[in-house]
Scaffold this motif. Structure first.
Motif, short mmCIF file in Angstrom:
data_model
loop_
_atom_site.label_atom_id
_atom_site.label_comp_id
_atom_site.label_asym_id
_atom_site.label_seq_id
_atom_site.Cartn_x
_atom_site.Cartn_y
_atom_site.Cartn_z
N LEU A 109 0.83 -1.20 0.00
CA LEU A 109 0.00 0.00 0.00
C LEU A 109 0.87 1.26 0.00
CD1 LEU A 109 -2.61 1.61 0.27
CD2 LEU A 109 -2.61 1.07 2.72
N LEU A 110 1.98 1.22 0.73
CA LEU A 110 2.85 2.39 0.77
C LEU A 110 3.39 2.72 -0.61
CD1 LEU A 110 4.36 4.56 2.30
CD2 LEU A 110 6.14 2.88 2.85
N LEU A 111 3.78 1.70 -1.37
CA LEU A 111 4.26 1.91 -2.74
C LEU A 111 3.17 2.55 -3.60
CD1 LEU A 111 6.34 1.54 -5.01
CD2 LEU A 111 5.47 -0.80 -5.30
N GLN A 112 1.95 2.07 -3.44
CA GLN A 112 0.84 2.63 -4.22
C GLN A 112 0.59 4.10 -3.87
OE1 GLN A 112 -2.38 -0.09 -3.38
NE2 GLN A 112 -1.12 -1.85 -3.88
N LEU A 113 0.67 4.42 -2.57
CA LEU A 113 0.49 5.81 -2.14
C LEU A 113 1.59 6.71 -2.71
CD1 LEU A 113 -0.49 5.34 1.62
CD2 LEU A 113 -2.01 5.96 -0.27
N LEU A 114 2.83 6.24 -2.66
CA LEU A 114 3.95 7.02 -3.18
C LEU A 114 3.82 7.21 -4.69
CD1 LEU A 114 6.90 5.45 -1.16
CD2 LEU A 114 5.84 7.68 -0.81
N ILE A 152 0.96 7.25 -6.47
CA ILE A 152 -0.13 8.19 -6.77
C ILE A 152 0.26 9.62 -6.40
CG2 ILE A 152 -2.50 8.82 -6.15
CD1 ILE A 152 -3.04 5.83 -5.73
N CYS A 153 0.94 9.79 -5.27
CA CYS A 153 1.31 11.14 -4.81
C CYS A 153 2.46 11.74 -5.61
CB CYS A 153 1.68 11.11 -3.34
SG CYS A 153 0.29 10.84 -2.23
N PHE A 154 3.49 10.92 -5.86
CA PHE A 154 4.72 11.45 -6.44
C PHE A 154 5.04 10.91 -7.84
CE2 PHE A 154 5.40 11.15 -1.76
CZ PHE A 154 5.28 12.51 -1.49
N GLY A 155 4.46 9.76 -8.19
CA GLY A 155 4.75 9.16 -9.48
C GLY A 155 3.87 9.67 -10.61
N LEU A 156 2.57 9.77 -10.34
CA LEU A 156 1.65 10.22 -11.39
C LEU A 156 2.01 11.59 -11.96
CD1 LEU A 156 -1.87 9.05 -10.09
CD2 LEU A 156 -0.43 8.00 -11.85
N PRO A 157 2.37 12.56 -11.10
CA PRO A 157 2.66 13.90 -11.64
C PRO A 157 3.86 13.97 -12.60
CG PRO A 157 2.21 14.04 -9.29
CD PRO A 157 2.35 12.58 -9.63
N ILE A 158 4.74 12.96 -12.57
CA ILE A 158 5.91 13.02 -13.45
C ILE A 158 5.77 12.10 -14.67
CG2 ILE A 158 7.45 13.69 -11.57
CD1 ILE A 158 8.47 10.83 -11.44
N LEU A 159 4.57 11.55 -14.87
CA LEU A 159 4.35 10.76 -16.08
C LEU A 159 4.44 11.67 -17.30
CD1 LEU A 159 1.35 8.44 -15.08
CD2 LEU A 159 3.73 7.77 -15.40
#
Length: 219
Positions: free
Chosen positions: A65-70, A72-79
């Motif tokens: 779950l922590l990986l998923q949160l990270l 969504i919070c920090f990965g999606l914006p740099i796609l």
């Protein structure tokens, strides 16, 4: 440990607990119906829909779950290309992560509930002339809930504890304020205070689900 110190840290920590409770209610209210929808898709006769649901459940349950949160919070914006459209408020992003994660777990719980229902129930409903909708809503779903309720209760209590992961994505919740107080005052009292609050929330949930189990048992 003085009463004055407890009163001093109680305000900020109870404020953080409000964020914890808010996340819990948002996640539980949204993930339960989504999980049931995934169960329906997983049991669908349409292979693409069934494949999608099973793949989703496998991927979500197979990653932290922590990986998923990270992500969504920090990965999606740099796609590339679409990232600028996926920048979310940290709390909103956390809610999305918790909802998507727990929906997968509830889907498996509901699937287990459906598998526990004897096939004779479906045949009896056909004999009585009930429609598929009537069979599902009046016979299958109530029995599924009765079977799945203990597992749902357990998963809900786990959700309360998992809200502490908000700390990792910089959302000020209960654990955040406890850690801040510990670092500032060089005492572990705030951790004990936070533990008591988590225990109280778990106790309230436990009592609520015990009441629900008794109600469904005698219906």
């Amino acid at each position: 440990m003085s009463i004055d110190y407890v009163l001093k840290i109680a305000g900020p920590m109870l404020e953080g607990a409000q964020m914890t409770v808010l996340l819990f209610f948002i996640a539980i209210i949204a993930s339960l119906p989504l999980g049931f929808g995934l169960t329906i898709l997983a049991n669908s006769k349409s292979k693409p829909l069934s494949w999608f649901a099973h793949t989703y459940i496998y991927v979500v349950r197979g990653t932290p779950l922590l990986l998923q949160l990270l992500f969504i919070c920090f990965g999606l914006p740099i796609l590339p290309f679409v990232g600028k459209y996926l920048v979310l408020d940290r709390f909103v992003a956390a809610c999305v992560g918790f909802i998507l994660n727990y929906a997968a777990y509830f889907a498996e719980i509901f699937r287990g509930g459906l598998l526990a229902i004897d096939k004779g129930q479906y045949e009896a409903a056909q004999v009585l002339g009930l429609s598929r909708w009537q069979t599902t809503t009046k016979i299958i779903v109530p029995q599924m809930i009765r079977v799945a309720l203990p597992a749902v209760a357990n998963e809900s209590i786990t959700l309360v504890k998992d809200t502490a992961l908000l700390y990792a994505v910089a959302v000020p919740e209960l654990l955040y304020f406890a850690q801040t107080a510990v670092n500032r005052d060089f005492t572990i009292v705030p951790f004990f205070f936070a533990g008591v609050i988590y225990l109280l929330m778990a106790f309230v949930l436990t009592m609520f689900f015990k009441w629900l189990e008794k109600r469904f048992k005698f219906e």
